[in-house]
Design a protein around this motif. Structure first.
Motif, short mmCIF file in Angstrom:
data_model
loop_
_atom_site.label_atom_id
_atom_site.label_comp_id
_atom_site.label_asym_id
_atom_site.label_seq_id
_atom_site.Cartn_x
_atom_site.Cartn_y
_atom_site.Cartn_z
N ALA A 12 0.85 -1.19 0.00
CA ALA A 12 0.00 0.00 0.00
C ALA A 12 0.89 1.25 0.00
O ALA A 12 2.11 1.16 -0.12
CB ALA A 12 -0.93 -0.03 1.22
N GLY A 13 0.25 2.39 0.13
CA GLY A 13 0.98 3.66 0.21
C GLY A 13 1.66 4.01 -1.10
O GLY A 13 1.25 3.60 -2.19
N GLY A 14 2.72 4.78 -0.98
CA GLY A 14 3.44 5.26 -2.15
C GLY A 14 4.03 4.15 -2.99
O GLY A 14 4.11 4.25 -4.22
N HIS A 28 10.88 6.91 0.43
CA HIS A 28 9.89 6.39 1.38
C HIS A 28 10.56 6.11 2.71
O HIS A 28 11.70 5.67 2.77
CB HIS A 28 9.28 5.08 0.85
CG HIS A 28 8.62 5.23 -0.47
ND1 HIS A 28 7.31 5.63 -0.60
CD2 HIS A 28 9.09 5.05 -1.73
CE1 HIS A 28 6.99 5.69 -1.89
NE2 HIS A 28 8.06 5.35 -2.59
N ASP A 32 4.34 0.17 3.54
CA ASP A 32 2.97 -0.01 4.01
C ASP A 32 2.38 -1.28 3.40
O ASP A 32 2.56 -1.54 2.21
CB ASP A 32 2.09 1.17 3.59
CG ASP A 32 2.57 2.50 4.14
OD1 ASP A 32 3.25 2.51 5.18
OD2 ASP A 32 2.27 3.54 3.54
N ASP A 78 -3.92 0.59 12.74
CA ASP A 78 -2.58 1.00 12.32
C ASP A 78 -1.54 0.33 13.21
O ASP A 78 -1.52 0.56 14.43
CB ASP A 78 -2.50 2.53 12.43
CG ASP A 78 -1.32 3.12 11.72
OD1 ASP A 78 -0.68 2.44 10.91
OD2 ASP A 78 -1.02 4.31 12.00
N GLN A 92 4.63 -0.68 8.17
CA GLN A 92 3.38 -0.20 8.75
C GLN A 92 2.26 -1.04 8.16
O GLN A 92 2.08 -1.10 6.94
CB GLN A 92 3.16 1.28 8.43
CG GLN A 92 1.92 1.84 9.07
CD GLN A 92 1.73 3.32 8.78
OE1 GLN A 92 2.51 3.94 8.08
NE2 GLN A 92 0.66 3.87 9.32
N GLN A 134 -5.95 3.18 -3.29
CA GLN A 134 -4.88 3.89 -2.59
C GLN A 134 -5.10 5.40 -2.64
O GLN A 134 -4.93 6.09 -1.65
CB GLN A 134 -3.52 3.54 -3.19
CG GLN A 134 -2.36 4.13 -2.40
CD GLN A 134 -2.39 3.71 -0.95
OE1 GLN A 134 -2.20 2.56 -0.63
NE2 GLN A 134 -2.63 4.65 -0.04
N TYR A 137 -7.66 6.53 -0.09
CA TYR A 137 -7.12 6.69 1.25
C TYR A 137 -6.24 7.93 1.36
O TYR A 137 -6.25 8.63 2.37
CB TYR A 137 -6.37 5.43 1.71
CG TYR A 137 -7.33 4.41 2.27
CD1 TYR A 137 -8.11 4.70 3.37
CD2 TYR A 137 -7.47 3.17 1.68
CE1 TYR A 137 -9.00 3.79 3.90
CE2 TYR A 137 -8.37 2.23 2.19
CZ TYR A 137 -9.12 2.56 3.29
OH TYR A 137 -10.02 1.65 3.80
N LYS A 138 -5.50 8.24 0.31
CA LYS A 138 -4.65 9.43 0.33
C LYS A 138 -5.46 10.72 0.28
O LYS A 138 -4.97 11.78 0.68
CB LYS A 138 -3.66 9.38 -0.85
CG LYS A 138 -2.56 8.36 -0.67
CD LYS A 138 -1.67 8.32 -1.89
CE LYS A 138 -0.39 7.59 -1.58
NZ LYS A 138 0.54 8.38 -0.77
N ASP A 146 1.23 12.99 -1.68
CA ASP A 146 -0.01 12.45 -2.20
C ASP A 146 -0.36 13.10 -3.54
O ASP A 146 -0.86 12.45 -4.45
CB ASP A 146 -1.15 12.64 -1.20
CG ASP A 146 -0.83 12.00 0.14
OD1 ASP A 146 -0.28 10.88 0.14
OD2 ASP A 146 -1.12 12.61 1.17
N ASP A 149 1.77 11.46 -6.10
CA ASP A 149 1.23 10.14 -6.43
C ASP A 149 0.00 10.26 -7.32
O ASP A 149 -0.16 9.53 -8.30
CB ASP A 149 0.89 9.36 -5.16
CG ASP A 149 2.13 8.97 -4.35
OD1 ASP A 149 3.25 9.10 -4.87
OD2 ASP A 149 1.96 8.53 -3.20
#
Length: 188
Positions: A12-14, A28, A32, A78, A92, A134, A137-138, A146, A149
């Motif tokens: 997940a994430g970036g 980073h 995630d 989390d 994470q 994703q 969520y961002k 973000d 991305d």
């Protein structure tokens, strides 16, 4: 490490965005990984040799150990992980909800997808969160990274993905600036 687990998981994430666009976009601080809440016991077992802490309460900057056998209930979602107490936080985990074969956003149960549509798999076989999910969520509290991305992945989103993302963001942030860039395509 997660490939050994008998449960679905997604980068997940970036990094998820980078897997989608096929190139590095920015540095980073950690990795995630999204897993379903119902699989948390299996995840905890997989990380038995790691230090694992849960953000409790969420978003307050406080961590406490995630005890073996403890089943985390909402709103806890989390989890911060490191190999040793001297090591930096490097992983994470985010727990997300599911009902049967449906993923359910922890932000609102109105936002759902079939679990088999929650992610994609890279050419190297790495599962990653679908860019539309994703970006959803961002969108809650966008930061410069973000925006980076969003700009990188937007050209890759087809009309159905843009429509889904626009509808999802509109539920949580009806005046979000990304909507202007998503709506023209999603409403034609």
């Amino acid at each position: 490490m997660f490939a050994k687990g008998d449960f679905p998981w997604w980068i997940a994430g970036g990094y998820a965005i980078e897997l989608a666009v096929g190139r590095e976009l920015r540095p980073h601080g950690d990795l995630d990984v999204l897993v379903l809440r119902r699989d948390q016991v299996l995840v905890h077992e997989l990380l038995a040799n790691w230090e694992v802490y849960v953000a409790d309460p969420p978003g307050q900057g406080e961590l406490r150990p995630w005890r073996p056998g403890e089943f985390l209930q909402p709103p806890l979602h989390d989890i911060w992980c490191r190999r040793t107490s001297e090591a930096p936080w490097s992983l994470q985990l985010m727990l997300d909800e599911a009902e049967g074969t449906q993923w359910v956003s922890r932000r609102t149960s109105e936002i759902r997808l079939p679990i088999d549509q929650l992610g994609h798999t890279s050419a190297a076989g790495i599962p990653y969160l679908a860019p539309k999910v994703q970006l959803f969520y961002k969108a809650k509290a966008t930061r410069d990274k973000d925006e980076t991305d969003f700009e990188a992945v937007l050209p890759l989103l087809d009309a159905p993905a843009r429509a889904w993302l626009a509808d999802a963001i509109a539920l949580i942030a009806p005046n979000h600036p990304w909507l202007r860039r998503l709506l023209p395509v999603s409403r034609t």
